[in-house]
Design an enzyme around this catalytic site. Structure first.
Site, PDB file in Angstrom:
ATOM      1  N   ASN A  11     -14.052  -3.577  -3.672  1.00 42.69           N
ATOM      2  CA  ASN A  11     -12.852  -3.211  -4.487  1.00 42.69           C
ATOM      3  C   ASN A  11     -12.467  -4.475  -5.241  1.00 42.69           C
ATOM      4  O   ASN A  11     -11.887  -5.406  -4.649  1.00 42.69           O
ATOM      5  CB  ASN A  11     -11.769  -2.749  -3.542  1.00 42.69           C
ATOM      6  CG  ASN A  11     -10.515  -2.200  -4.204  1.00 42.69           C
ATOM      7  OD1 ASN A  11      -9.477  -2.184  -3.565  1.00 42.69           O
ATOM      8  ND2 ASN A  11     -10.575  -1.737  -5.430  1.00 42.69           N
ATOM      9  N   CYS A  71      -1.629  -3.393  -2.422  1.00 45.50           N
ATOM     10  CA  CYS A  71      -3.103  -3.342  -2.511  1.00 45.50           C
ATOM     11  C   CYS A  71      -3.673  -4.074  -1.299  1.00 45.50           C
ATOM     12  O   CYS A  71      -3.551  -5.310  -1.216  1.00 45.50           O
ATOM     13  CB  CYS A  71      -3.552  -4.000  -3.816  1.00 45.50           C
ATOM     14  SG  CYS A  71      -5.349  -3.927  -4.049  1.00 45.50           S
ATOM     15  N   ASN A 160       2.257   2.858  -0.886  1.00 45.95           N
ATOM     16  CA  ASN A 160       1.811   3.627  -2.053  1.00 45.95           C
ATOM     17  C   ASN A 160       1.320   4.979  -1.538  1.00 45.95           C
ATOM     18  O   ASN A 160       1.023   5.131  -0.375  1.00 45.95           O
ATOM     19  CB  ASN A 160       0.719   2.865  -2.821  1.00 45.95           C
ATOM     20  CG  ASN A 160      -0.471   2.514  -1.932  1.00 45.95           C
ATOM     21  OD1 ASN A 160      -0.477   2.812  -0.748  1.00 45.95           O
ATOM     22  ND2 ASN A 160      -1.484   1.903  -2.505  1.00 45.95           N
ATOM     23  N   HIS A 162      -0.688   8.387  -0.568  1.00 48.02           N
ATOM     24  CA  HIS A 162      -2.058   8.773  -0.225  1.00 48.02           C
ATOM     25  C   HIS A 162      -2.110  10.229   0.244  1.00 48.02           C
ATOM     26  O   HIS A 162      -1.196  10.704   0.928  1.00 48.02           O
ATOM     27  CB  HIS A 162      -2.601   7.873   0.900  1.00 48.02           C
ATOM     28  CG  HIS A 162      -2.765   6.456   0.464  1.00 48.02           C
ATOM     29  ND1 HIS A 162      -3.907   5.987  -0.151  1.00 48.02           N
ATOM     30  CD2 HIS A 162      -1.909   5.409   0.491  1.00 48.02           C
ATOM     31  CE1 HIS A 162      -3.752   4.714  -0.452  1.00 48.02           C
ATOM     32  NE2 HIS A 162      -2.557   4.344  -0.095  1.00 48.02           N
ATOM     33  N   GLU A 211      -8.949   6.488  -6.536  1.00 44.16           N
ATOM     34  CA  GLU A 211      -7.678   5.783  -6.602  1.00 44.16           C
ATOM     35  C   GLU A 211      -6.855   6.170  -7.833  1.00 44.16           C
ATOM     36  O   GLU A 211      -7.401   6.291  -8.948  1.00 44.16           O
ATOM     37  CB  GLU A 211      -7.897   4.265  -6.654  1.00 44.16           C
ATOM     38  CG  GLU A 211      -8.234   3.660  -5.317  1.00 44.16           C
ATOM     39  CD  GLU A 211      -7.986   2.177  -5.306  1.00 44.16           C
ATOM     40  OE1 GLU A 211      -7.073   1.697  -6.004  1.00 44.16           O
ATOM     41  OE2 GLU A 211      -8.725   1.478  -4.594  1.00 44.16           O
ATOM     42  N   CYS A 220     -10.626   1.032  -0.468  1.00 47.94           N
ATOM     43  CA  CYS A 220      -9.176   1.042  -0.721  1.00 47.94           C
ATOM     44  C   CYS A 220      -8.524   0.662   0.597  1.00 47.94           C
ATOM     45  O   CYS A 220      -8.654   1.413   1.579  1.00 47.94           O
ATOM     46  CB  CYS A 220      -8.733   2.436  -1.181  1.00 47.94           C
ATOM     47  SG  CYS A 220      -6.967   2.576  -1.476  1.00 47.94           S
ATOM     48  N   THR A 222      -5.219   0.154   1.517  1.00 47.19           N
ATOM     49  CA  THR A 222      -4.105   1.027   1.911  1.00 47.19           C
ATOM     50  C   THR A 222      -4.629   2.419   2.248  1.00 47.19           C
ATOM     51  O   THR A 222      -4.137   3.077   3.174  1.00 47.19           O
ATOM     52  CB  THR A 222      -3.067   1.128   0.770  1.00 47.19           C
ATOM     53  OG1 THR A 222      -3.757   1.459  -0.464  1.00 47.19           O
ATOM     54  CG2 THR A 222      -2.283  -0.165   0.604  1.00 47.19           C
ATOM     55  N   GLY A 223      -5.670   2.833   1.498  1.00 45.10           N
ATOM     56  CA  GLY A 223      -6.260   4.160   1.752  1.00 45.10           C
ATOM     57  C   GLY A 223      -6.962   4.228   3.091  1.00 45.10           C
ATOM     58  O   GLY A 223      -6.884   5.246   3.788  1.00 45.10           O
TER      59      GLY A 223
END
Ligand code: API
Length: 278
Positions: A11, A71, A160, A162, A211, A220, A222-223
């Site tokens: 990433n 991020c 954020n 998801h 994303e 990702c 946070t993902g």
């Protein structure tokens, strides 16, 4: 503009040291530098800035110029940058983000950061805080139909938004068609990052991600946290630690239930430094 190209599990972002550089229009700059043909090529732009409330501040923009509030892969690279380039000699640092101050623990090998453990904070299930429009207060394993096919969605914010979607296999997923349909679903007023998850065993999941603002990325952070929390919540896996296998590498996620805090551990890599005329 001087920059350093870095990535966390593939990433990849363009990092700018704003102790030395000034970026007039970060959103426009993110669009320009992210272009993989006419720019540097990246998933977005990350500014490393002084902070009054923490050791450093991270400001992050997706490839489409939209600002992200957190991020996970990016913050690990910020830690590597500030330590390896001598902006700090501390191995525990605090980085301010739009979704609060994050505590990071750096592992140093041969005077360089090899991996970073990030306190990613509390997973948020309340629909209005994600935000996701829903008749229920939480969205856990809720059916949703996209392009005539039924999926089951679990929505979580890690600072954020998801949407985590389990699938029996990922190989045939047409993510460039399905990803944008989830990203721009009306239920998500701020759009959404979507993780497609295949369970490999009681402690391991495989994930692909579309994303918000950047399309499919190789990872990702946070993902991965949202996917691991969803996997534990839905009993797809035993409990922590959860290994998340991504296109670009692996992350280890630990959900401390007592503190209701998620920890993410993973690598950070410097590719090269350069200069671009914008
Ligand atoms: N696209 C995300 C920001 C980047 C998150 C991801 N790259 C990570 O490592 O957490 C958003 O708009 O919320």
């Amino acid at each position: 503009m001087k920059f350093t190209k870095m990535h966390g599990c593939g990433n990849d972002y363009v990092y700018v040291n704003c102790f030395e550089e000034k970026v007039e229009d970060p959103s426009e700059t993110a669009i320009k530098v992210s272009d993989r043909h006419f720019g540097i090529g990246s998933d977005g732009l990350i500014l490393i800035k002084p902070s009054k409330t923490a050791d450093f501040e991270m400001e992050m923009y997706n490839a489409d110029g939209s600002e992200g509030s957190m991020c996970g892969n990016g913050i690990r690279c910020v830690a590597k940058y500030v330590y390896d380039f001598g902006l700090t000699d501390q191995k525990n640092i605090r980085v301010a983000t739009k979704s609060g101050i994050k505590d990071l623990e750096l592992t140093v090998e041969g005077e360089k950061v090899s991996q970073v453990r990030v306190n990613m904070g509390e997973p948020v299930f309340e629909a209005e805080k994600i935000p996701v429009l829903s008749e229920t207060n939480q969205v856990i394993g809720e059916p949703v139909t996209v392009e005539g096919r039924e999926y089951y969605m679990t929505c979580i914010s890690m600072g954020n938004p998801h949407a985590v979607v389990p699938l029996k296999e990922l190989e045939n997923l047409k993510i460039e068609e399905t990803g944008p349909k989830f990203e721009k679903m009306e239920s998500f007023p701020d759009r959404v990052n979507t993780e497609f998850v295949k369970v490999l065993d009681r402690h391991t999941i495989q994930m692909r991600v579309w994303e918000r603002g950047s399309g499919e990325t190789y990872a990702c952070g946070t993902g991965a946290c949202a996917a691991a929390v969803a996997a534990i919540t839905n009993h797809w896996v035993e409990d922590s630690p959860v290994k998340v296998k991504l296109l670009g590498g692996d992350l280890e996620i630990f959900w401390d239930h007592a503190e209701n805090t998620v920890y993410m551990t993973g690598p950070a890599t410097i590719v090269y430094s350069g200069e671009i005329n914008l």
